[in-house]
Write a protein that holds these residues in place. Structure first.
Motif, short mmCIF file in Angstrom:
data_model
loop_
_atom_site.label_atom_id
_atom_site.label_comp_id
_atom_site.label_asym_id
_atom_site.label_seq_id
_atom_site.Cartn_x
_atom_site.Cartn_y
_atom_site.Cartn_z
N ASN A 1 8.60 -1.64 1.78
CA ASN A 1 8.28 -0.25 2.06
C ASN A 1 6.76 -0.11 2.14
N MET A 2 6.27 0.41 3.26
CA MET A 2 4.83 0.49 3.48
C MET A 2 4.13 1.33 2.42
N LEU A 3 4.70 2.47 2.05
CA LEU A 3 4.06 3.32 1.04
C LEU A 3 3.99 2.62 -0.31
N ASP A 4 5.06 1.90 -0.68
CA ASP A 4 5.05 1.14 -1.93
C ASP A 4 3.99 0.05 -1.89
N THR A 5 3.89 -0.63 -0.76
CA THR A 5 2.88 -1.69 -0.61
C THR A 5 1.48 -1.13 -0.77
N LEU A 6 1.20 -0.03 -0.11
CA LEU A 6 -0.13 0.57 -0.18
C LEU A 6 -0.42 1.09 -1.59
N ALA A 7 0.58 1.64 -2.26
CA ALA A 7 0.39 2.11 -3.64
C ALA A 7 0.09 0.93 -4.56
N LEU A 8 0.80 -0.18 -4.37
CA LEU A 8 0.54 -1.37 -5.18
C LEU A 8 -0.86 -1.91 -4.93
N LEU A 9 -1.26 -1.96 -3.67
CA LEU A 9 -2.60 -2.46 -3.35
C LEU A 9 -3.68 -1.56 -3.94
N ASP A 10 -3.45 -0.25 -3.97
CA ASP A 10 -4.40 0.66 -4.61
C ASP A 10 -4.48 0.39 -6.10
N LYS A 11 -3.33 0.13 -6.73
CA LYS A 11 -3.30 -0.17 -8.15
C LYS A 11 -4.03 -1.48 -8.44
N PHE A 12 -3.82 -2.48 -7.59
CA PHE A 12 -4.53 -3.75 -7.76
C PHE A 12 -6.03 -3.54 -7.67
N GLU A 13 -6.45 -2.74 -6.72
CA GLU A 13 -7.88 -2.45 -6.54
C GLU A 13 -8.43 -1.71 -7.75
N GLU A 14 -7.66 -0.78 -8.28
CA GLU A 14 -8.08 -0.01 -9.45
C GLU A 14 -8.34 -0.92 -10.65
#
Length: 71
Positions: free
Chosen positions: A27-40
């Motif tokens: 899921n693209m939104l899940d992927t982007l949310a995870l990548l934001d969390k990784f960046e955080e």
């Protein structure tokens, strides 16, 4: 997935390694949310078979395209 998020919150990782971005999430939104969390949490995201750098604008665009294709 919930365990990964929980472990990220506990600061257990320096990097996340996947074979392809589609293995992280379908899921693209899940992927982007995870990548934001990784960046955080300053966790490096590495896709073994796909070469992109998420620290640059072009790298972020490539990740979004790859996540869209994976979906």
């Amino acid at each position: 997935m919930q365990r990964l998020i929980s472990d990220v919150d506990k600061d257990k990782f320096q990097a996340i390694l996947v074979w392809k971005i589609s293995r992280l999430s379908r899921n693209m939104l899940d992927t982007l949310a995870l990548l934001d969390k990784f960046e955080e949490y300053e966790i490096k995201f590495i896709s073994y078979s796909e070469n992109f750098d998420t620290s640059s604008p072009i790298g972020k665009l490539v990740v979004q395209l790859m996540a869209s294709i994976a979906e």
